[in-house]
Design an enzyme around this catalytic site. Structure first.
Site, short mmCIF file in Angstrom:
data_model
loop_
_atom_site.label_atom_id
_atom_site.label_comp_id
_atom_site.label_asym_id
_atom_site.label_seq_id
_atom_site.Cartn_x
_atom_site.Cartn_y
_atom_site.Cartn_z
CB VAL A 1 59.00 67.45 -8.42
CG1 VAL A 1 59.58 66.59 -7.30
CG2 VAL A 1 58.11 66.60 -9.34
CB CYS B 1 68.05 76.65 -8.14
SG CYS B 1 68.30 74.92 -8.56
CB ILE C 1 65.90 74.33 -23.02
CG1 ILE C 1 64.74 73.45 -23.50
CG2 ILE C 1 66.46 75.15 -24.15
CD1 ILE C 1 63.53 74.21 -24.01
CG ASN C 2 65.81 73.15 -16.37
OD1 ASN C 2 64.87 72.36 -16.29
ND2 ASN C 2 66.63 73.36 -15.37
CE LYS D 1 64.90 62.59 -6.76
NZ LYS D 1 63.79 61.94 -6.04
#
Length: 303
Positions: free
Chosen positions: A71, A130, A191-192, A45
């Protein structure tokens, strides 16, 4: 048994099946369901320099053929991982990769340096989706300049295999892929998640506390396949494909589109044994079609 070995830069995987960050915990959580040593790799993670609580609840929602999550990279920080998680997983016979996230270039570099010191972690996956807090919250991976800047800095500090995870929320993903390749990325993963939202019509309010979240699952597969195929023809470094892989056939399609390896994500929530089933399914496909090595599939799409 066909030859399932693939290479991601200098990293050799026993097969092309890895698990996607954020969907498989630290691997230990799935040890009762599958033989972890049968996987090509496990990407743990998202890990940040400091402890993060993540976003307020609700932060997950089901959608048709997929799910939304917000999340928010909840984790206890890289030092906790090093002290408490790494000692428990380092002897498991597969490759563990750490997904590294950050709010600034300095955060990424500091986290990568700490991970580099761990002998049994041969690679990191750099999550450049991010938000860059120093640039008003724009994700690092949405411009060539910011993507290049963070990869350049991490590459200078991190000597092992560097995989850069690309955001699909851009006009042309190949431009970002070329930018990170030029700065020394050993591979790209894509892909994200796609940016999406859900609304509760009865309450007339967003379902997620953050209003928007990341869309994953079977519904994103056609977009992910297209982006992998485009990127395969734009860069020379290996590609790790992910996005809506729910079975072995999906995984094979990503290999044909140009991926050297794949990641299983949302499907882990539906069937905790799916990654192992995909390994078996790829092998069965190769044997049925008299293909000696899975490498023969990579980029093998016939037009």
């Amino acid at each position: 048994m066909a030859d399932l070995n693939v290479n991601i830069g200098a990293l050799s995987l026993k097969n092309p099946v890895m698990t996607a960050s954020g969907t498989f915990g630290y691997g230990e959580e799935f040890a009762d369901f599958i033989d972890l040593s049968r996987l090509g790799g496990i990407i743990v993670k998202g890990t940040t320099l400091h402890h993060r609580e993540g976003n307020p609840y609700p932060r997950m929602a089901e959608t048709p053929a997929g799910m939304l999550n917000a999340v928010g990279l909840q984790n206890k920080g890289v030092d906790y991982f090093i002290e408490h998680i790494y000692p428990r997983i380092k002897e498991i016979d597969t490759h563990f990769l750490v997904n590294v996230s950050g709010a600034s270039v300095e955060d990424y570099v500091a986290t990568a340096e700490k991970i580099a010191a761990l002998d049994r972690i041969p690679a990191i996956e750099l999550n450049i989706s991010c938000p860059n807090v120093k640039e008003g919250g724009m994700a690092f991976g949405t411009s060539c300049q910011s993507a290049a800047a963070v990869v350049r800095a991490v590459r200078a500090a991190y000597p092992k295999t560097l995989i850069v995870k690309l955001s699909p929320n851009v006009t042309d993903i190949t431009e970002i892929a070329r930018a990170v390749e030029a700065e020394g990325a050993d591979a790209v993963s894509l892909i994200n998640t796609l940016l999406g939202m859900a609304i509760d019509a009865q309450r007339r309010r967003p379902v997620l506390s953050t209003v928007t979240g990341g869309l994953s699952g079977a519904c994103v597969k056609p977009i992910a396949l297209r982006m992998v195929w485009q990127t395969y023809h734009a860069v020379k470094i290996p590609i790790v494909g992910l996005g809506g892989i729910m079975n072995a056939t999906d995984a094979i399609e990503f290999l044909l589109a140009g991926a050297s390896a794949i990641e299983v994500g949302t499907a882990n929530f539906i069937d905790p044994q799916i990654s192992e089933k995909i390994v078996d399914g790829i092998n069965e496909y190769l044997e049925k079609n008299h293909i000696a090595s899975v490498k023969e599939l990579i980029g093998g799409l016939m037009l």
